[in-house]
Structure formats: C-alpha cells, structure tokens
Design a protein around this motif. Structure first.
Motif, PDB file in Angstrom:
ATOM      1  N   LEU A 111       0.793  -1.222   0.000  1.00 18.08           N
ATOM      2  CA  LEU A 111       0.000   0.000   0.000  1.00 18.08           C
ATOM      3  C   LEU A 111       0.827   1.274   0.000  1.00 18.08           C
ATOM      4  CD1 LEU A 111      -2.801  -1.087   2.489  1.00 18.08           C
ATOM      5  CD2 LEU A 111      -2.852  -1.085  -0.020  1.00 18.08           C
ATOM      6  N   ASP A 112       2.133   1.138  -0.143  1.00 22.26           N
ATOM      7  CA  ASP A 112       3.032   2.287  -0.195  1.00 22.26           C
ATOM      8  C   ASP A 112       2.606   3.226  -1.325  1.00 22.26           C
ATOM      9  OD1 ASP A 112       5.206   4.018  -0.348  1.00 22.26           O
ATOM     10  OD2 ASP A 112       6.699   2.435  -0.523  1.00 22.26           O
ATOM     11  N   GLY A 113       2.349   4.475  -1.003  1.00 23.22           N
ATOM     12  CA  GLY A 113       1.913   5.434  -2.005  1.00 23.22           C
ATOM     13  C   GLY A 113       2.990   6.406  -2.437  1.00 23.22           C
ATOM     14  N   HIS A 114       4.227   6.155  -2.060  1.00 23.65           N
ATOM     15  CA  HIS A 114       5.329   7.055  -2.388  1.00 23.65           C
ATOM     16  C   HIS A 114       6.202   6.415  -3.462  1.00 23.65           C
ATOM     17  CE1 HIS A 114       4.299   9.488   1.086  1.00 23.65           C
ATOM     18  NE2 HIS A 114       4.141   8.349   1.739  1.00 23.65           N
ATOM     19  N   ASP A 115       6.192   6.984  -4.652  1.00 19.42           N
ATOM     20  CA  ASP A 115       6.944   6.345  -5.729  1.00 19.42           C
ATOM     21  C   ASP A 115       7.945   7.248  -6.432  1.00 19.42           C
ATOM     22  OD1 ASP A 115       5.105   7.936  -7.088  1.00 19.42           O
ATOM     23  OD2 ASP A 115       4.465   6.342  -8.448  1.00 19.42           O
TER      24      ASP A 115
ATOM     25  N   VAL B  56      12.708  -0.389 -19.273  1.00 16.67           N
ATOM     26  CA  VAL B  56      12.088  -0.423 -17.945  1.00 16.67           C
ATOM     27  C   VAL B  56      10.571  -0.331 -18.062  1.00 16.67           C
ATOM     28  CG1 VAL B  56      11.998   0.655 -15.667  1.00 16.67           C
ATOM     29  CG2 VAL B  56      14.131   0.728 -16.984  1.00 16.67           C
ATOM     30  N   VAL B  57       9.910  -1.235 -17.347  1.00 25.94           N
ATOM     31  CA  VAL B  57       8.457  -1.204 -17.230  1.00 25.94           C
ATOM     32  C   VAL B  57       8.154  -0.918 -15.765  1.00 25.94           C
ATOM     33  CG1 VAL B  57       6.313  -2.527 -17.422  1.00 25.94           C
ATOM     34  CG2 VAL B  57       8.154  -2.872 -19.102  1.00 25.94           C
ATOM     35  N   TYR B  58       7.549   0.246 -15.504  1.00 28.31           N
ATOM     36  CA  TYR B  58       7.154   0.592 -14.144  1.00 28.31           C
ATOM     37  C   TYR B  58       5.708   0.172 -13.962  1.00 28.31           C
ATOM     38  CZ  TYR B  58       5.804   3.277 -10.052  1.00 28.31           C
ATOM     39  OH  TYR B  58       5.308   3.641  -8.821  1.00 28.31           O
ATOM     40  N   THR B  59       5.443  -0.677 -12.972  1.00 28.48           N
ATOM     41  CA  THR B  59       4.108  -1.251 -12.802  1.00 28.48           C
ATOM     42  C   THR B  59       3.142  -0.339 -12.058  1.00 28.48           C
ATOM     43  OG1 THR B  59       4.738  -2.366 -10.750  1.00 28.48           O
ATOM     44  CG2 THR B  59       5.003  -3.608 -12.815  1.00 28.48           C
ATOM     45  N   GLY B  60       3.623   0.711 -11.431  1.00 31.27           N
ATOM     46  CA  GLY B  60       2.765   1.610 -10.684  1.00 31.27           C
ATOM     47  C   GLY B  60       2.675   1.232  -9.216  1.00 31.27           C
ATOM     48  N   LEU B  61       1.858   1.975  -8.514  1.00 30.09           N
ATOM     49  CA  LEU B  61       1.693   1.807  -7.071  1.00 30.09           C
ATOM     50  C   LEU B  61       0.792   0.619  -6.726  1.00 30.09           C
ATOM     51  CD1 LEU B  61       1.106   5.540  -6.128  1.00 30.09           C
ATOM     52  CD2 LEU B  61       3.107   4.168  -5.547  1.00 30.09           C
ATOM     53  N   ARG B  62       0.932   0.189  -5.479  1.00 23.28           N
ATOM     54  CA  ARG B  62       0.025  -0.767  -4.837  1.00 23.28           C
ATOM     55  C   ARG B  62      -0.098  -2.090  -5.590  1.00 23.28           C
ATOM     56  NH1 ARG B  62      -1.830   4.419  -4.452  1.00 23.28           N
ATOM     57  NH2 ARG B  62      -1.828   5.247  -2.346  1.00 23.28           N
TER      58      ARG B  62
ATOM     59  N   ASP C  85      14.285  -9.565 -17.359  1.00 26.83           N
ATOM     60  CA  ASP C  85      15.589 -10.066 -16.922  1.00 26.83           C
ATOM     61  C   ASP C  85      15.812  -9.763 -15.449  1.00 26.83           C
ATOM     62  OD1 ASP C  85      16.597 -10.861 -19.572  1.00 26.83           O
ATOM     63  OD2 ASP C  85      16.505  -8.709 -19.986  1.00 26.83           O
ATOM     64  N   VAL C  86      15.175  -8.692 -14.971  1.00 25.59           N
ATOM     65  CA  VAL C  86      15.369  -8.238 -13.595  1.00 25.59           C
ATOM     66  C   VAL C  86      14.076  -7.616 -13.078  1.00 25.59           C
ATOM     67  CG1 VAL C  86      16.353  -6.038 -14.359  1.00 25.59           C
ATOM     68  CG2 VAL C  86      16.840  -6.838 -12.080  1.00 25.59           C
ATOM     69  N   VAL C  87      13.817  -7.837 -11.790  1.00 27.32           N
ATOM     70  CA  VAL C  87      12.706  -7.182 -11.103  1.00 27.32           C
ATOM     71  C   VAL C  87      13.307  -6.364  -9.972  1.00 27.32           C
ATOM     72  CG1 VAL C  87      10.638  -7.509  -9.680  1.00 27.32           C
ATOM     73  CG2 VAL C  87      11.034  -8.984 -11.670  1.00 27.32           C
ATOM     74  N   GLY C  88      12.952  -5.096  -9.927  1.00 34.41           N
ATOM     75  CA  GLY C  88      13.381  -4.211  -8.855  1.00 34.41           C
ATOM     76  C   GLY C  88      12.182  -3.865  -7.985  1.00 34.41           C
ATOM     77  N   LEU C  89      12.300  -4.114  -6.692  1.00 39.23           N
ATOM     78  CA  LEU C  89      11.221  -3.825  -5.748  1.00 39.23           C
ATOM     79  C   LEU C  89      11.608  -2.642  -4.877  1.00 39.23           C
ATOM     80  CD1 LEU C  89      10.432  -7.463  -4.548  1.00 39.23           C
ATOM     81  CD2 LEU C  89       9.270  -6.151  -6.339  1.00 39.23           C
ATOM     82  N   SER C  90      10.680  -1.724  -4.695  1.00 42.95           N
ATOM     83  CA  SER C  90      10.914  -0.541  -3.883  1.00 42.95           C
ATOM     84  C   SER C  90       9.847  -0.479  -2.804  1.00 42.95           C
ATOM     85  CB  SER C  90      10.832   0.707  -4.768  1.00 42.95           C
ATOM     86  OG  SER C  90      10.895   1.869  -3.997  1.00 42.95           O
ATOM     87  N   SER C  91      10.278  -0.250  -1.556  1.00 43.67           N
ATOM     88  CA  SER C  91       9.307  -0.198  -0.464  1.00 43.67           C
ATOM     89  C   SER C  91       9.715   0.830   0.584  1.00 43.67           C
ATOM     90  CB  SER C  91       9.176  -1.569   0.200  1.00 43.67           C
ATOM     91  OG  SER C  91       8.284  -1.513   1.282  1.00 43.67           O
ATOM     92  N   LEU C  92       8.771   1.661   0.924  1.00 42.23           N
ATOM     93  CA  LEU C  92       8.949   2.624   2.012  1.00 42.23           C
ATOM     94  C   LEU C  92       8.020   2.319   3.182  1.00 42.23           C
ATOM     95  CD1 LEU C  92       9.131   5.942  -0.002  1.00 42.23           C
ATOM     96  CD2 LEU C  92      10.872   5.123   1.549  1.00 42.23           C
TER      97      LEU C  92
ATOM     98  N   GLY D 134      15.598  -0.108  -4.038  1.00 42.69           N
ATOM     99  CA  GLY D 134      15.731   1.043  -4.911  1.00 42.69           C
ATOM    100  C   GLY D 134      14.560   1.994  -4.798  1.00 42.69           C
ATOM    101  N   GLY D 135      14.822   3.165  -4.315  1.00 47.87           N
ATOM    102  CA  GLY D 135      13.773   4.150  -4.151  1.00 47.87           C
ATOM    103  C   GLY D 135      13.007   3.976  -2.853  1.00 47.87           C
ATOM    104  N   GLY D 136      13.430   3.039  -2.030  1.00 48.68           N
ATOM    105  CA  GLY D 136      12.771   2.785  -0.751  1.00 48.68           C
ATOM    106  C   GLY D 136      13.788   2.732   0.364  1.00 48.68           C
ATOM    107  N   ILE D 137      13.312   2.407   1.538  1.00 44.39           N
ATOM    108  CA  ILE D 137      14.204   2.329   2.691  1.00 44.39           C
ATOM    109  C   ILE D 137      14.018   0.979   3.361  1.00 44.39           C
ATOM    110  CG2 ILE D 137      14.789   3.295   4.940  1.00 44.39           C
ATOM    111  CD1 ILE D 137      13.861   6.004   3.866  1.00 44.39           C
TER     112      ILE D 137
END
Length: 134
Positions: free
Chosen positions: A14-18, A35-41, A57-64, A93-96
């Motif tokens: 449910l992270d809304g910060h992207d 790069v394909v950005y899937t969007g929020l939530r 080839d790669v999946v990048g997950l970002s979570s705050l 990436g893009g998260g903490i």
C-alpha cells in the motif's frame, strides 16, 4: 545488436510514495535498459505476472512502507513457482530497507538490497554484471 536488459520496477503493498522508484526507472532507462514501471500498490502476484508477461531479466522492488519482510520473500516464492529462477531480483531502490533486514531478505532469494545513498552507478553495474544473459 545485443538485447537490452528488461526490467520491471514495482512498488508492492500500500506504499503510495513512488518518487524514488520513478527516478530509478529513469536512471535505468538512461543506462540503456528497457524499464516497465508497474505503478503503485502492486500485489506480489501482479508483480510476478508482469515479469512473466514482459519476459523480464530483472525485477526491482521498492518499499517505504515497512512491508518488505513479507512482500519481497513472497515475490521470490511466486517467481520460483512460475519457473522464473533466471530473473534477477533486487530491492530497496527508491525505498528504505533497514540494514538489519538485508541478510534475511538475501537468504529468501533476493540478489541484492540497496539502501539509501547507494550510488546509482553501483546499482546499474550490479544489474549489468548479474543478469543472466538469455
């Protein structure tokens, strides 16, 4: 001509910060990746489906939002079920992500976790050096 590295960039939960995820998507694109950005939530199922459909080839997950200890291993589990063992999975990436969680996330199957302040050149190099060429 070599095929570009194809990356799915996703925000699970449910992270809304992207802002960070979008910035990294742009950096990866400028580094020559598709790069394909899937969007929020996104649910883990949605993320893995996108990786499968896009032949990533790669999946990048970002979570705050602090749900990385559930969502990241769940994505790993679903990727294994779908036979996506050759897809590199990175996070942060893009998260903490707290450093004390890095080891357990790597043991779950994450290839790498990148914390705040990691030079983007380091992340790009890691991806380029670790994507299994297909």
């Amino acid at each position: 001509m070599a095929r570009k590295i194809k990356m799915i960039m996703a925000k699970p939960g449910l992270d809304g910060h992207d802002r960070g995820a979008k910035l990294l998507a742009r950096i990866f694109a400028e580094a020559g990746m598709e790069v394909v950005y899937t969007g929020l939530r996104q649910t883990p199922e949605m993320i893995v489906s996108a990786a499968e459909q896009e032949d990533a080839d790669v999946v990048g997950l970002s979570s705050l939002s602090g749900v990385h200890n559930y969502f990241f291993p769940r994505v790993v589990e679903l990727m294994k079920e779908k036979g996506l063992d050759d897809v590199l999975l990175v996070g942060g990436g893009g998260g903490i992500i707290p450093e004390e969680d890095y080891d357990s996330l790597k043991k779950s199957g994450m290839a790498a976790i990148f914390g705040p302040g990691t030079p983007t050149t380091e992340i790009v190099s890691f991806i380029e050096n670790n994507v299994r060429k297909r």
